[in-house]
Motif scaffolding. Structure first.
Motif, PDB file in Angstrom:
ATOM      1  N   GLY A   9      51.484  76.101   9.786  1.00 38.97           N
ATOM      2  CA  GLY A   9      51.319  77.514   9.453  1.00 38.97           C
ATOM      3  C   GLY A   9      52.644  78.206   9.210  1.00 38.97           C
ATOM      4  O   GLY A   9      52.780  78.995   8.270  1.00 38.97           O
ATOM      5  N   VAL A  10      53.630  77.899  10.057  1.00 40.83           N
ATOM      6  CA  VAL A  10      54.958  78.490   9.886  1.00 40.83           C
ATOM      7  C   VAL A  10      55.585  78.011   8.585  1.00 40.83           C
ATOM      8  O   VAL A  10      56.179  78.791   7.829  1.00 40.83           O
ATOM      9  CB  VAL A  10      55.867  78.140  11.087  1.00 40.83           C
ATOM     10  CG1 VAL A  10      57.309  78.555  10.811  1.00 40.83           C
ATOM     11  CG2 VAL A  10      55.358  78.811  12.350  1.00 40.83           C
ATOM     12  N   ARG A  11      55.454  76.703   8.319  1.00 35.72           N
ATOM     13  CA  ARG A  11      56.045  76.137   7.104  1.00 35.72           C
ATOM     14  C   ARG A  11      55.457  76.782   5.852  1.00 35.72           C
ATOM     15  O   ARG A  11      56.158  76.990   4.859  1.00 35.72           O
ATOM     16  CB  ARG A  11      55.812  74.631   7.075  1.00 35.72           C
ATOM     17  CG  ARG A  11      56.566  73.904   5.949  1.00 35.72           C
ATOM     18  CD  ARG A  11      56.218  72.432   5.925  1.00 35.72           C
ATOM     19  NE  ARG A  11      56.490  71.798   7.210  1.00 35.72           N
ATOM     20  CZ  ARG A  11      56.088  70.564   7.526  1.00 35.72           C
ATOM     21  NH1 ARG A  11      55.370  69.862   6.655  1.00 35.72           N
ATOM     22  NH2 ARG A  11      56.384  70.053   8.699  1.00 35.72           N
ATOM     23  N   SER A  12      54.171  77.098   5.886  1.00 37.69           N
ATOM     24  CA  SER A  12      53.537  77.701   4.709  1.00 37.69           C
ATOM     25  C   SER A  12      54.044  79.113   4.434  1.00 37.69           C
ATOM     26  O   SER A  12      53.927  79.610   3.315  1.00 37.69           O
ATOM     27  CB  SER A  12      52.018  77.732   4.901  1.00 37.69           C
ATOM     28  OG  SER A  12      51.666  78.608   5.965  1.00 37.69           O
ATOM     29  N   LYS A  13      54.608  79.759   5.470  1.00 38.32           N
ATOM     30  CA  LYS A  13      55.126  81.119   5.308  1.00 38.32           C
ATOM     31  C   LYS A  13      56.573  81.139   4.831  1.00 38.32           C
ATOM     32  O   LYS A  13      57.065  82.184   4.381  1.00 38.32           O
ATOM     33  CB  LYS A  13      55.023  81.880   6.632  1.00 38.32           C
ATOM     34  CG  LYS A  13      53.621  82.007   7.195  1.00 38.32           C
ATOM     35  CD  LYS A  13      52.745  82.918   6.355  1.00 38.32           C
ATOM     36  CE  LYS A  13      51.372  83.099   7.009  1.00 38.32           C
ATOM     37  NZ  LYS A  13      50.497  83.986   6.179  1.00 38.32           N
ATOM     38  N   ILE A  14      57.247  80.005   4.952  1.00 38.36           N
ATOM     39  CA  ILE A  14      58.671  79.951   4.595  1.00 38.36           C
ATOM     40  C   ILE A  14      58.821  79.660   3.106  1.00 38.36           C
ATOM     41  O   ILE A  14      58.315  78.655   2.597  1.00 38.36           O
ATOM     42  CB  ILE A  14      59.393  78.876   5.423  1.00 38.36           C
ATOM     43  CG1 ILE A  14      59.344  79.220   6.914  1.00 38.36           C
ATOM     44  CG2 ILE A  14      60.852  78.732   4.973  1.00 38.36           C
ATOM     45  CD1 ILE A  14      59.941  78.162   7.809  1.00 38.36           C
ATOM     46  N   LYS A  15      59.528  80.529   2.426  1.00 41.19           N
ATOM     47  CA  LYS A  15      59.727  80.365   0.991  1.00 41.19           C
ATOM     48  C   LYS A  15      60.762  79.289   0.690  1.00 41.19           C
ATOM     49  O   LYS A  15      61.695  79.068   1.474  1.00 41.19           O
ATOM     50  CB  LYS A  15      60.181  81.687   0.359  1.00 41.19           C
ATOM     51  CG  LYS A  15      59.181  82.815   0.469  1.00 41.19           C
ATOM     52  CD  LYS A  15      59.714  84.084  -0.182  1.00 41.19           C
ATOM     53  CE  LYS A  15      58.733  85.227  -0.056  1.00 41.19           C
ATOM     54  NZ  LYS A  15      59.258  86.478  -0.671  1.00 41.19           N
ATOM     55  N   TRP A  18      64.301  80.570   0.691  1.00 41.95           N
ATOM     56  CA  TRP A  18      64.915  80.735   2.007  1.00 41.95           C
ATOM     57  C   TRP A  18      65.546  79.422   2.477  1.00 41.95           C
ATOM     58  O   TRP A  18      66.652  79.418   3.017  1.00 41.95           O
ATOM     59  CB  TRP A  18      63.875  81.192   3.034  1.00 41.95           C
ATOM     60  CG  TRP A  18      63.237  82.506   2.734  1.00 41.95           C
ATOM     61  CD1 TRP A  18      63.538  83.365   1.706  1.00 41.95           C
ATOM     62  CD2 TRP A  18      62.174  83.119   3.472  1.00 41.95           C
ATOM     63  NE1 TRP A  18      62.735  84.471   1.752  1.00 41.95           N
ATOM     64  CE2 TRP A  18      61.886  84.362   2.828  1.00 41.95           C
ATOM     65  CE3 TRP A  18      61.448  82.765   4.597  1.00 41.95           C
ATOM     66  CZ2 TRP A  18      60.894  85.216   3.291  1.00 41.95           C
ATOM     67  CZ3 TRP A  18      60.456  83.618   5.070  1.00 41.95           C
ATOM     68  CH2 TRP A  18      60.181  84.830   4.412  1.00 41.95           C
ATOM     69  N   GLU A  97      66.886  87.692  -0.013  1.00 35.91           N
ATOM     70  CA  GLU A  97      65.511  88.200  -0.103  1.00 35.91           C
ATOM     71  C   GLU A  97      65.506  89.684  -0.467  1.00 35.91           C
ATOM     72  O   GLU A  97      64.652  90.146  -1.237  1.00 35.91           O
ATOM     73  CB  GLU A  97      64.799  87.984   1.235  1.00 35.91           C
ATOM     74  CG  GLU A  97      63.377  88.512   1.301  1.00 35.91           C
ATOM     75  CD  GLU A  97      62.431  87.814   0.327  1.00 35.91           C
ATOM     76  OE1 GLU A  97      61.400  88.424  -0.013  1.00 35.91           O
ATOM     77  OE2 GLU A  97      62.724  86.666  -0.087  1.00 35.91           O
TER      78      GLU A  97
END
Length: 516
Positions: A9-15, A18, A97
């Motif tokens: 879940g965390v990985r899916s939020k990281i662009k 970034w 960002e």
């Protein structure tokens, strides 16, 4: 929820952007500072702070102890250094960002410029407190993003800003310069309207004012709880009195020191100066090109506010001259200048309406200038660390010789106190001007005079830590009494044989005729 699911879940939020910027920042940071992270290269302050609780409320840094607690309160080269690089990398991601940087090359350049900037090198020279300072940098970057991206972000941003100021006050200037450059970008390339410009400006002002007020209230509460008063260092005790404000003088000093930082001709022509000249010429060209392409001249109000923002940059960079005209700005206090070097990188993705050839020239010129700048900053860092090592080893040699002389004194075992007079040649310098002026680095000894805010001096601390010779400090009255003794007047200065003597129960070391 299982740990693996949380990671997914965390990985899916990281662009992806970034990750690129963060990774590039860490790599460039290691290239520039790896030697410092893997070696103990102290300066005079470090030797007095091998372990310190970072309770610097009297210096106005009321949250520094909390910020430094992550890496413990020991001076740990690898841990403090690595955490510092991680904080700077996070700040670089925030900057990229904020300006919607999406291409790989500018993301890499932003990370490289922020990690290698000379202020980072000077701050790492005070390694025991570096990670705390760079947490303040992260706070300022996140605060600006909160104001810009979230409608109710002003209050949490102000809290973060108050916390950052309470770690190290001068990082407020980083937030101010970042806000100004953001406004320039929005006016020039995003064509924000009059109403949106004032709305954003007022949000920035609200955040800044609330942040400063929150810091002021927190500081005063903690001063009372700790039963402490503000120190006289750098005029901090009068910082909030506003008694000596001279607006015209402050503005003059701000503009002058801003110019001198980038264009110091007193040391002749050097790579730092040449690159700064190219930087300004490139920025002037880019701005003129953007004015023409975006037809900014047709909107006088927009052009006027862009020029005002540019003109305000020196004032924002040295804003503390307004509260303390006698303030001595040094390299640890000008991290905001890193954003000036990042300005051309922002242009990398702007002005897409140009011809392919001009776009290629624009991008290659930005790459060439930024790469040379990063290379120069990396060289400055490694030269600085070499000088730190030589200064440390030179000073360590003096301490070993002192310990050997002390052991040869028949009555040295009776000594309970130590008094040190004079100073070693060149030991007064706190910086080396390459340029820029690298604070925390010296060409000479790191054995320095006693700091009135400290209970022990560097010589005393090194004799205890490296030679096992522990002595109590002497008072001003005891020092004055020793100066009147005939035994003292018969002493020669170091390194003469009789430069060390025992007077009553005090070990006297005479480096020179002045009290050190």
């Amino acid at each position: 929820m299982q740990p693996e699911q949380i990671l997914i879940g965390v990985r899916s939020k990281i662009k992806k952007e970034w990750v690129i910027c963060f990774s590039a920042a860490i790599i460039f940071g290691l290239l520039a500072h790896f030697y410092k992270l893997t070696n103990f290269l102290p300066n005079w302050d470090s030797l007095l702070n091998l372990y310190t609780d970072q309770n610097k409320i009297d210096l106005g840094r009321c949250f520094l102890a909390m910020a430094c607690s992550v890496s413990s309160y020991y001076d740990l080269p690898w841990m403090n250094g690595l955490i510092s690089l991680i904080y700077i990398a996070v700040a670089a991601v925030c900057v990229s960002e904020l300006f919607h940087i999406r291409k790989t090359i500018p993301l890499i350049l932003i990370g490289g410029l922020m990690e290698t900037f000379p202020t980072v090198t000077s701050t790492l020279a005070y390694n025991y407190t570096a990670d705390g300072y760079f947490l303040a940098l992260v706070c300022m970057c996140v605060a600006v993003i909160l104001v810009v991206r979230f409608r109710k972000g002003v209050l949490p941003a102000a809290i973060l800003m108050a916390f950052g100021i309470g770690i190290y006050q001068t990082y407020l200037t980083f937030a101010m310069v970042l806000m100004i450059i953001y406004l320039i970008d929005q006016l020039l390339f995003y064509k924000i309207g009059w109403k949106q410009f004032w709305n954003t400006t007022l949000r920035f002002l609200s955040c800044g004012i609330l942040g400063v007020v929150g810091y002021y209230l927190s500081l005063n509460v903690l001063l009372r709880v700790s039963n402490m008063t503000l120190s006289k260092y750098q005029g901090i005790e009068n910082a909030f009195s506003f008694q000596s404000i001279d607006i015209l003088r402050a503005i003059w000093r701000e503009v002058y020191h801003f110019f001198i930082y980038f264009f110091d001709f007193s040391h002749g022509i050097n790579l730092f100066l040449i690159l700064n000249i190219l930087l300004v010429l490139l920025l002037i060209f880019f701005f003129l090109l953007a004015f023409r392409l975006e037809k900014t001249v047709q909107e006088p109000w927009r052009l006027a506010f862009i020029l005002i923002c540019v003109a305000v940059l020196p004032i924002a960079s040295y804003v503390f001259y307004f509260v303390n005209p006698a303030l001595d700005y040094h390299n640890l206090m000008v991290m905001c200048f890193c954003l000036i070097y990042i300005l051309p990188v922002i242009f990398y993705e702007r002005m897409s309406g140009l011809s392919d050839m001009i776009i290629a020239v624009k991008q290659w010129s930005i790459i060439a200038l930024s790469v040379l700048t990063i290379f120069n900053f990396t060289l400055l860092a490694n030269i600085s660390y070499q000088k730190m090592q030589i200064a440390y080893e030179k000073s360590f040699g003096v301490i070993v010789r002192l310990a050997d002389r002390i052991e040869q004194l028949s009555d040295a075992d009776q000594c309970k106190k130590i008094a040190i007079f004079g100073f070693l040649p060149g030991s007064e310098s706190i910086s080396v001007n390459f340029p820029p002026d690298m604070t925390g680095i010296t060409d000479s000894y790191i054995i320095r005079k006693q700091d009135p805010m400290m209970h022990e001096n560097v010589t005393q601390a090194m004799l205890k830590d490296y030679c096992g010779l522990s002595y109590q400090d002497t008072t001003k009255e005891e020092i004055h009494e020793i100066e009147q003794r005939e035994e003292f007047h018969q002493m020669d200065c170091w390194p003469k044989q009789n430069s060390i003597a025992v007077i009553d129960d005090t070990l006297v070391i005479k480096f020179g005729d002045e009290i050190k």
